[in-house]
Design a protein around this motif. Structure first.
Motif, mmCIF file in Angstrom:
data_model
loop_
_atom_site.group_PDB
_atom_site.id
_atom_site.type_symbol
_atom_site.label_atom_id
_atom_site.label_comp_id
_atom_site.label_asym_id
_atom_site.label_seq_id
_atom_site.Cartn_x
_atom_site.Cartn_y
_atom_site.Cartn_z
ATOM 1 N N PRO A 109 33.988 31.594 -26.823
ATOM 2 C CA PRO A 109 35.140 31.983 -25.990
ATOM 3 C C PRO A 109 34.771 32.442 -24.590
ATOM 4 C CG PRO A 109 35.453 32.774 -28.222
ATOM 5 C CD PRO A 109 34.074 32.192 -28.170
ATOM 6 N N ARG A 110 33.735 33.277 -24.460
ATOM 7 C CA ARG A 110 33.381 33.729 -23.109
ATOM 8 C C ARG A 110 32.733 32.603 -22.318
ATOM 9 N NH1 ARG A 110 32.416 38.908 -20.390
ATOM 10 N NH2 ARG A 110 31.126 38.501 -18.566
ATOM 11 N N GLU A 111 31.913 31.774 -22.962
ATOM 12 C CA GLU A 111 31.281 30.660 -22.275
ATOM 13 C C GLU A 111 32.333 29.688 -21.751
ATOM 14 O OE1 GLU A 111 27.660 28.492 -21.132
ATOM 15 O OE2 GLU A 111 28.266 30.556 -21.481
ATOM 16 N N ALA A 112 33.395 29.489 -22.521
ATOM 17 C CA ALA A 112 34.461 28.578 -22.104
ATOM 18 C C ALA A 112 35.142 29.038 -20.820
ATOM 19 C CB ALA A 112 35.489 28.437 -23.220
ATOM 20 N N ILE B 74 33.224 35.012 -12.799
ATOM 21 C CA ILE B 74 32.190 34.038 -13.147
ATOM 22 C C ILE B 74 31.325 33.753 -11.924
ATOM 23 C CG2 ILE B 74 33.594 33.000 -14.968
ATOM 24 C CD1 ILE B 74 34.022 30.599 -13.052
ATOM 25 N N ASP B 75 30.058 33.410 -12.163
ATOM 26 C CA ASP B 75 29.142 33.094 -11.072
ATOM 27 C C ASP B 75 28.598 31.669 -11.165
ATOM 28 O OD1 ASP B 75 27.523 33.337 -13.268
ATOM 29 O OD2 ASP B 75 26.237 34.910 -12.439
ATOM 30 N N ARG B 76 29.098 30.896 -12.119
ATOM 31 C CA ARG B 76 28.672 29.514 -12.281
ATOM 32 C C ARG B 76 29.796 28.752 -12.977
ATOM 33 N NH1 ARG B 76 27.272 28.585 -17.577
ATOM 34 N NH2 ARG B 76 27.074 30.461 -18.848
ATOM 35 N N LEU B 77 29.711 27.441 -12.917
ATOM 36 C CA LEU B 77 30.720 26.584 -13.535
ATOM 37 C C LEU B 77 30.091 25.621 -14.532
ATOM 38 C CD1 LEU B 77 33.280 25.335 -10.861
ATOM 39 C CD2 LEU B 77 33.759 26.677 -12.899
ATOM 40 N N ILE B 78 30.821 25.333 -15.590
ATOM 41 C CA ILE B 78 30.513 24.214 -16.471
ATOM 42 C C ILE B 78 31.512 23.114 -16.117
ATOM 43 C CG2 ILE B 78 30.375 23.383 -18.846
ATOM 44 C CD1 ILE B 78 30.034 26.308 -19.740
ATOM 45 N N PRO B 79 31.096 22.081 -15.399
ATOM 46 C CA PRO B 79 32.047 21.029 -15.033
ATOM 47 C C PRO B 79 32.558 20.286 -16.275
ATOM 48 C CG PRO B 79 30.031 20.884 -13.723
ATOM 49 C CD PRO B 79 29.750 21.818 -14.851
#
Length: 214
Positions: A130-133, A74-79
């Protein structure tokens, strides 16, 4: 993914196990950032959350994930993080990342307020593809307890690829320091005890950089 390719044999060994999860809980010593938060009008939880997530993203092993049987980075996070609603039931707050600490804290505080006022489960959180999670670190804070161990749930026992991070009750440490129980659960094919040590060191460095900018 060159570094992952080098340890693929370790990944395959652990991934073949019923549960490849590594679970470590330990006392984490950090700079006491609470006076700085008070002076700057920022909530300590969100400052620590930002430091923890920044630190995790700087250690490559914590960025590896599995989707449809393939490992990717992953190159970014969803906090996101757990909250308690008005009925003392669990819910999840989720918000968009910001590199600016004050904006990060504002977005996190708004997400906490929204999620804590929901009776039903946070639908946007549950609706993540699923992938976004996979662009998460599972985060929970248990401020009432100085826990010594914790077992995090996993959606699939054989795939604990999204790291689960938890911390508990603060206590005073050495002068200028505080100590809190900290827990890391991750896929052992990706993360070893050394990487957990690196994470703890990096969290302390992130907080030091926040409260003592050069």
């Amino acid at each position: 993914m060159e570094n992952f390719a080098r340890r693929r044999d370790r990944f395959e060994m652990f991934d073949s196990m019923d549960s490849p999860a590594l679970n470590l809980s330990f006392p984490l010593e950090l700079p006491d950032f609470r006076p700085w938060c008070k002076a700057n009008g920022l909530p300590p939880f969100h400052v620590l959350l930002c430091a923890v997530l920044r630190a995790a993203m700087k250690i490559e092993n914590f960025r590896w994930r599995i989707h449809d049987g393939e490992v990717f980075e992953i190159d970014r996070l969803i906090p996101s993080f757990t909250v308690i609603n008005q009925h003392n039931d669990l819910n999840f707050a989720m918000f968009e990342w910001s590199d600016d600490l004050r904006e990060f804290a504002a977005r996190g505080s708004a997400a906490r307020e929204a999620a804590s006022n929901m009776v039903q489960f946070n639908e946007p959180y549950r609706a993540l593809a699923p992938r976004e999670a996979k662009h998460q670190m599972f985060v929970t804070c248990i401020p009432w307890l100085a826990f010594t161990s914790i077992q995090h749930p996993t959606a699939a026992l054989a795939c604990p690829d999204i790291p689960s991070l938890a911390w508990g009750k603060f206590r005073d440490g050495a002068p200028g320091q505080l100590v809190l129980p900290f827990s890391v659960q991750a896929h052992h094919g990706f993360v070893d005890g050394f990487h957990v040590h690196q994470l703890g060191e990096q969290i302390a460095a992130e907080l030091a950089a926040i409260i003592e900018p050069t």
